[in-house]
Design an enzyme around this catalytic site. Structure first.
Site, PDB file in Angstrom:
ATOM      1  N   PHE A   1      -5.449  -3.900  18.301  1.00  0.00           N
ATOM      2  CA  PHE A   1      -5.613  -3.606  16.874  1.00  0.00           C
ATOM      3  C   PHE A   1      -4.745  -4.598  16.116  1.00  0.00           C
ATOM      4  O   PHE A   1      -3.524  -4.636  16.341  1.00  0.00           O
ATOM      5  CB  PHE A   1      -5.153  -2.162  16.643  1.00  0.00           C
ATOM      6  CG  PHE A   1      -5.199  -1.682  15.230  1.00  0.00           C
ATOM      7  CD1 PHE A   1      -6.397  -1.306  14.637  1.00  0.00           C
ATOM      8  CD2 PHE A   1      -4.030  -1.545  14.498  1.00  0.00           C
ATOM      9  CE1 PHE A   1      -6.428  -0.814  13.335  1.00  0.00           C
ATOM     10  CE2 PHE A   1      -4.049  -1.058  13.201  1.00  0.00           C
ATOM     11  CZ  PHE A   1      -5.255  -0.696  12.616  1.00  0.00           C
TER      12      PHE A   1
ATOM     13  N   LEU B   1      -3.573  -5.729  12.612  1.00  0.00           N
ATOM     14  CA  LEU B   1      -3.434  -5.503  11.171  1.00  0.00           C
ATOM     15  C   LEU B   1      -2.237  -6.287  10.628  1.00  0.00           C
ATOM     16  O   LEU B   1      -2.358  -7.072   9.690  1.00  0.00           O
ATOM     17  CB  LEU B   1      -3.260  -3.994  10.909  1.00  0.00           C
ATOM     18  CG  LEU B   1      -2.921  -3.565   9.486  1.00  0.00           C
ATOM     19  CD1 LEU B   1      -4.095  -3.839   8.546  1.00  0.00           C
ATOM     20  CD2 LEU B   1      -2.580  -2.055   9.443  1.00  0.00           C
TER      21      LEU B   1
ATOM     22  N   TRP C   1       3.040  -8.776  16.032  1.00  0.00           N
ATOM     23  CA  TRP C   1       3.337  -7.499  16.707  1.00  0.00           C
ATOM     24  C   TRP C   1       2.108  -6.922  17.378  1.00  0.00           C
ATOM     25  O   TRP C   1       1.914  -5.704  17.348  1.00  0.00           O
ATOM     26  CB  TRP C   1       3.884  -6.442  15.730  1.00  0.00           C
ATOM     27  CG  TRP C   1       4.911  -6.896  14.751  1.00  0.00           C
ATOM     28  CD1 TRP C   1       4.788  -6.917  13.400  1.00  0.00           C
ATOM     29  CD2 TRP C   1       6.237  -7.363  15.046  1.00  0.00           C
ATOM     30  NE1 TRP C   1       5.947  -7.372  12.830  1.00  0.00           N
ATOM     31  CE2 TRP C   1       6.853  -7.657  13.822  1.00  0.00           C
ATOM     32  CE3 TRP C   1       6.955  -7.558  16.226  1.00  0.00           C
ATOM     33  CZ2 TRP C   1       8.152  -8.146  13.729  1.00  0.00           C
ATOM     34  CZ3 TRP C   1       8.241  -8.039  16.139  1.00  0.00           C
ATOM     35  CH2 TRP C   1       8.827  -8.331  14.901  1.00  0.00           C
TER      36      TRP C   1
ATOM     37  N   GLN D   1      29.621  25.150  27.489  1.00  0.00           N
ATOM     38  CA  GLN D   1      28.771  25.395  26.320  1.00  0.00           C
ATOM     39  C   GLN D   1      28.424  24.096  25.581  1.00  0.00           C
ATOM     40  O   GLN D   1      27.318  23.937  25.064  1.00  0.00           O
ATOM     41  CB  GLN D   1      29.485  26.368  25.370  1.00  0.00           C
ATOM     42  CG  GLN D   1      28.567  26.967  24.353  1.00  0.00           C
ATOM     43  CD  GLN D   1      29.294  27.947  23.446  1.00  0.00           C
ATOM     44  OE1 GLN D   1      30.148  27.543  22.652  1.00  0.00           O
ATOM     45  NE2 GLN D   1      28.979  29.205  23.567  1.00  0.00           N
TER      46      GLN D   1
ATOM     47  N   GLU E   1       3.144   1.935  14.257  1.00  0.00           N
ATOM     48  CA  GLU E   1       2.072   2.695  13.591  1.00  0.00           C
ATOM     49  C   GLU E   1       2.551   3.256  12.253  1.00  0.00           C
ATOM     50  O   GLU E   1       2.174   4.354  11.844  1.00  0.00           O
ATOM     51  CB  GLU E   1       1.552   3.825  14.497  1.00  0.00           C
ATOM     52  CG  GLU E   1       1.134   3.332  15.852  1.00  0.00           C
ATOM     53  CD  GLU E   1      -0.362   3.273  16.080  1.00  0.00           C
ATOM     54  OE1 GLU E   1      -0.762   2.751  17.116  1.00  0.00           O
ATOM     55  OE2 GLU E   1      -1.127   3.715  15.225  1.00  0.00           O
TER      56      GLU E   1
HETATM   57  N1  CAA Z   1      -7.650   7.049   5.352  1.00  0.00           N
HETATM   58  C1  CAA Z   1      -8.639   6.446   4.668  1.00  0.00           C
HETATM   59  N2  CAA Z   1      -8.410   5.746   3.539  1.00  0.00           N
HETATM   60  C2  CAA Z   1      -7.146   5.665   3.094  1.00  0.00           C
HETATM   61  C3  CAA Z   1      -6.072   6.268   3.749  1.00  0.00           C
HETATM   62  C4  CAA Z   1      -6.360   7.007   4.922  1.00  0.00           C
HETATM   63  N3  CAA Z   1      -5.404   7.608   5.609  1.00  0.00           N
HETATM   64  N4  CAA Z   1      -4.942   6.003   3.089  1.00  0.00           N
HETATM   65  C5  CAA Z   1      -5.267   5.274   2.024  1.00  0.00           C
HETATM   66  N5  CAA Z   1      -6.618   5.058   2.028  1.00  0.00           N
HETATM   67  C6  CAA Z   1      -7.407   4.354   1.023  1.00  0.00           C
HETATM   68  C7  CAA Z   1      -7.126   4.950  -0.351  1.00  0.00           C
HETATM   69  O1  CAA Z   1      -7.981   6.021  -0.618  1.00  0.00           O
HETATM   70  C8  CAA Z   1      -7.368   3.771  -1.285  1.00  0.00           C
HETATM   71  O2  CAA Z   1      -8.734   3.606  -1.506  1.00  0.00           O
HETATM   72  P1  CAA Z   1      -9.364   3.977  -2.980  1.00  0.00           P
HETATM   73  O3  CAA Z   1      -8.643   3.103  -3.961  1.00  0.00           O
HETATM   74  O4  CAA Z   1     -10.813   3.650  -2.837  1.00  0.00           O
HETATM   75  O5  CAA Z   1      -9.065   5.423  -3.172  1.00  0.00           O
HETATM   76  C9  CAA Z   1      -6.930   2.583  -0.436  1.00  0.00           C
HETATM   77  O6  CAA Z   1      -6.975   2.985   0.922  1.00  0.00           O
HETATM   78  C10 CAA Z   1      -5.510   2.120  -0.796  1.00  0.00           C
HETATM   79  O7  CAA Z   1      -4.657   3.228  -0.569  1.00  0.00           O
HETATM   80  P2  CAA Z   1      -3.163   3.213  -1.090  1.00  0.00           P
HETATM   81  O8  CAA Z   1      -3.137   2.866  -2.570  1.00  0.00           O
HETATM   82  O9  CAA Z   1      -2.522   4.485  -0.669  1.00  0.00           O
HETATM   83  O10 CAA Z   1      -2.545   1.962  -0.303  1.00  0.00           O
HETATM   84  P3  CAA Z   1      -1.092   1.349  -0.295  1.00  0.00           P
HETATM   85  O11 CAA Z   1      -1.204  -0.117  -0.432  1.00  0.00           O
HETATM   86  O12 CAA Z   1      -0.209   2.080  -1.266  1.00  0.00           O
HETATM   87  O13 CAA Z   1      -0.618   1.627   1.210  1.00  0.00           O
HETATM   88  C11 CAA Z   1       0.466   2.801   3.029  1.00  0.00           C
HETATM   89  C12 CAA Z   1      -0.382   2.878   1.744  1.00  0.00           C
HETATM   90  C13 CAA Z   1       0.434   4.240   3.548  1.00  0.00           C
HETATM   91  C14 CAA Z   1       1.884   2.371   2.773  1.00  0.00           C
HETATM   92  C15 CAA Z   1      -0.218   1.849   4.054  1.00  0.00           C
HETATM   93  O14 CAA Z   1      -0.113   0.509   3.659  1.00  0.00           O
HETATM   94  C16 CAA Z   1       0.404   1.974   5.437  1.00  0.00           C
HETATM   95  O15 CAA Z   1       0.055   2.887   6.192  1.00  0.00           O
HETATM   96  N6  CAA Z   1       1.317   1.040   5.798  1.00  0.00           N
HETATM   97  C17 CAA Z   1       1.855   1.007   7.168  1.00  0.00           C
HETATM   98  C18 CAA Z   1       1.006   0.118   8.020  1.00  0.00           C
HETATM   99  C19 CAA Z   1       1.122   0.460   9.478  1.00  0.00           C
HETATM  100  O16 CAA Z   1       1.164   1.618   9.874  1.00  0.00           O
HETATM  101  N7  CAA Z   1       1.146  -0.574  10.308  1.00  0.00           N
HETATM  102  C20 CAA Z   1       1.183  -0.389  11.730  1.00  0.00           C
HETATM  103  C21 CAA Z   1       0.311  -1.387  12.401  1.00  0.00           C
HETATM  104  S1  CAA Z   1      -0.221  -1.041  14.047  1.00  0.00           S
HETATM  105  C22 CAA Z   1       1.145  -0.902  15.041  1.00  0.00           C
HETATM  106  O17 CAA Z   1       2.203  -0.627  14.618  1.00  0.00           O
HETATM  107  C23 CAA Z   1       1.170  -1.069  16.513  1.00  0.00           C
HETATM  108  C24 CAA Z   1       0.016  -1.402  17.315  1.00  0.00           C
HETATM  109  O18 CAA Z   1       0.049  -2.248  18.205  1.00  0.00           O
HETATM  110  C25 CAA Z   1      -1.231  -0.647  17.118  1.00  0.00           C
END
Ligand code: CAA
Length: 391
Positions: free
Chosen positions: A131, A133, A164, A286, A370
């Site tokens: 994945f 991103l 990452w 304890q 994540e």
């Molecule tokens: N499901 C579906 N859609 C979603 C959603 C969800 N859970 N959360 C937000 N959206 C949609 C919103 O509805 C919005 O769409 P609309 O405008 O049409 O309503 C759009 O996405 C933007 O949403 P936000 O305004 O909430 O977005 P944001 O820029 O403020 O970001 C955040 C929110 C929660 C901070 C997000 O950026 C986030 O989760 N960041 C962390 C990223 C992350 O977890 N990275 C990990 C990568 S993978 C990994 O770590 C390891 C690996 O190897 C897999």
């Protein structure tokens, strides 16, 4: 000291089928992974063949529908399996969770041709998924990603750097988020990119504190050409694809963390029962017994929250908020419990003679991947705000 065999607390919430699956996952993880844990941690070695072996036993596609080669069992069973794998190796439990992400995405956002092409191989562990991103400049602010995908005739041409990436260089399939439109979330699309695509290369492999048997690699895309049929869903929906994949991924990271908690509790609990000082087992002091009690409370509370999130998802109910809670609580529990396990075992816990120092190193990153636990709190607080605004 022999390896702890104590089972977790009475698991009244698991029915006979889940108990059978739990035992099968425990046996498989032990037979496939246990032999090389120490050496692989020291040498930072990932063995793709272990994923094949776990997949042959059905463990790489637990929630994927049977029609597409999975077990079709849903997320509660999946969390049970991941917990058991993580009790042996958190690195490989994360591998199973990560190769599960493209499966979840294909099931929910792919078309039948894409599913037929990829799902049976991924679910059987014959193929490995990844994945992609995050980027060097885009971590928590995922919507700021800069990788591009430009339409060129019947193809898209992808350029950019992904950071990452678990399984970078090993994966057969990458789900890549890239920009097809303007800035922000609505400009992002999701693509299926084959591991041997021309223009795809693998740069730095990270040298990490923990999760050392799990490869974390920089992935570079230079004019990677993919057919338009590689687009997942419609252009501009990639951010939703990524966010909903992360919602379910957060449940899996919670489950891996519960496995780490249980492993640390088992090893340190057995040690404290056998280790004698001042004429008695140290568990009878304890100060030590209460530490173990707190560790058991944290483990069980985390497990219940992970099961709740998985149960909501399986029931087709909204689960994003509870998934963030489960990830947050379980990964914080894993950090606290593994750290206390080292403390209970004193100098022995700090050495590589026992696995608890590895558990502690592995636990740290669970609070980061994540979505950091600060991002989880952001997700939870936004849900709270929305609810209170409507009240
Ligand atoms: N499901 C579906 N859609 C979603 C959603 C969800 N859970 N959360 C937000 N959206 C949609 C919103 O509805 C919005 O769409 P609309 O405008 O049409 O309503 C759009 O996405 C933007 O949403 P936000 O305004 O909430 O977005 P944001 O820029 O403020 O970001 C955040 C929110 C929660 C901070 C997000 O950026 C986030 O989760 N960041 C962390 C990223 C992350 O977890 N990275 C990990 C990568 S993978 C990994 O770590 C390891 C690996 O190897 C897999």
């Amino acid at each position: 000291m022999s390896a702890p065999t104590a089972t977790p607390l009475a698991t009244f919430e698991l029915d006979e089928d889940l108990l059978t699956l739990q035992q099968a996952a425990r046996d498989a993880a032990t037979s496939v992974l246990a032999g090389t844990l120490k050496e692989d941690d020291e040498q930072e070695r990932f063995r793709k063949e272990y994923i094949h072996a776990l997949g042959e036993l059905g463990l790489c596609g637990v929630p994927t529908p049977e029609r597409w080669g999975g077990l079709g069992l849903g997320y509660r069973p999946y969390t049970v399996v991941l917990e058991e794998i993580a009790r042996v190796s958190a690195s490989y439990a994360v591998s199973v969770a990560v190769t599960g992400l493209p499966q979840m995405i294909l099931v929910n956002f792919g078309d039948d041709a894409q599913r037929e092409r990829w799902l049976p191989g991924l679910a059987s562990g014959e193929l490995l998924g990844a994945f992609a991103l995050s980027e060097p400049w885009s971590g928590s602010d995922a919507a700021s990603l800069r990788a591009t995908a430009v339409k060129d005739g019947g193809d898209y041409v992808l350029n950019g750097t992904k950071f990452w990436i678990t399984h970078g260089g090993y994966a057969d399939l990458y789900v890549v988020m890239a920009r097809t439109g303007g800035p922000g979330p609505k400009g992002v699309s999701a693509f299926l990119v084959e591991g041997d695509a021309k223009g795809l290369s693998f740069a730095k492999k990270e040298e990490k504190m923990g999760m050392r048997a799990s490869p974390t690699v920089e992935v570079v895309m230079e004019d990677v050409r993919v057919p338009a049929s590689s687009l997942l869903g419609a252009e501009g929906t990639g951010f939703q694809v990524a966010m909903s994949a992360l919602d379910s991924g957060r449940i899996t990271i919670g489950a891996v963390s519960v496995g780490l908690c249980q492993a640390a509790l088992d090893v340190s609990g057995q040690y404290a029962t056998q280790r004698r000082q001042f004429g008695q087992a140290i568990v009878d002091f304890q100060g030590v017994g209460f530490m173990l009690a707190d560790m058991a409370c944290k483990t069980e509370a985390a497990r219940l929250l992970v099961h709740k999130a998985a149960g909501l998802k399986d029931a087709g109910r909204a689960y994003s908020e509870v998934a963030a809670m489960a990830k947050c609580v379980a990964t914080d529990a894993a950090m606290a419990v593994t750290q206390d396990a080292v403390q209970v075992m004193g100098g022995y816990g700090y050495t590589r003679e026992y696995p608890v120092e590895r558990y502690m190193r592995d636990a740290k990153v669970m609070q980061i991947v994540e979505g950091t636990n600060q991002v989880q709190r952001l997700v939870i607080s936004r849900h709270l705000k929305r609810r209170y605004e409507q009240a």
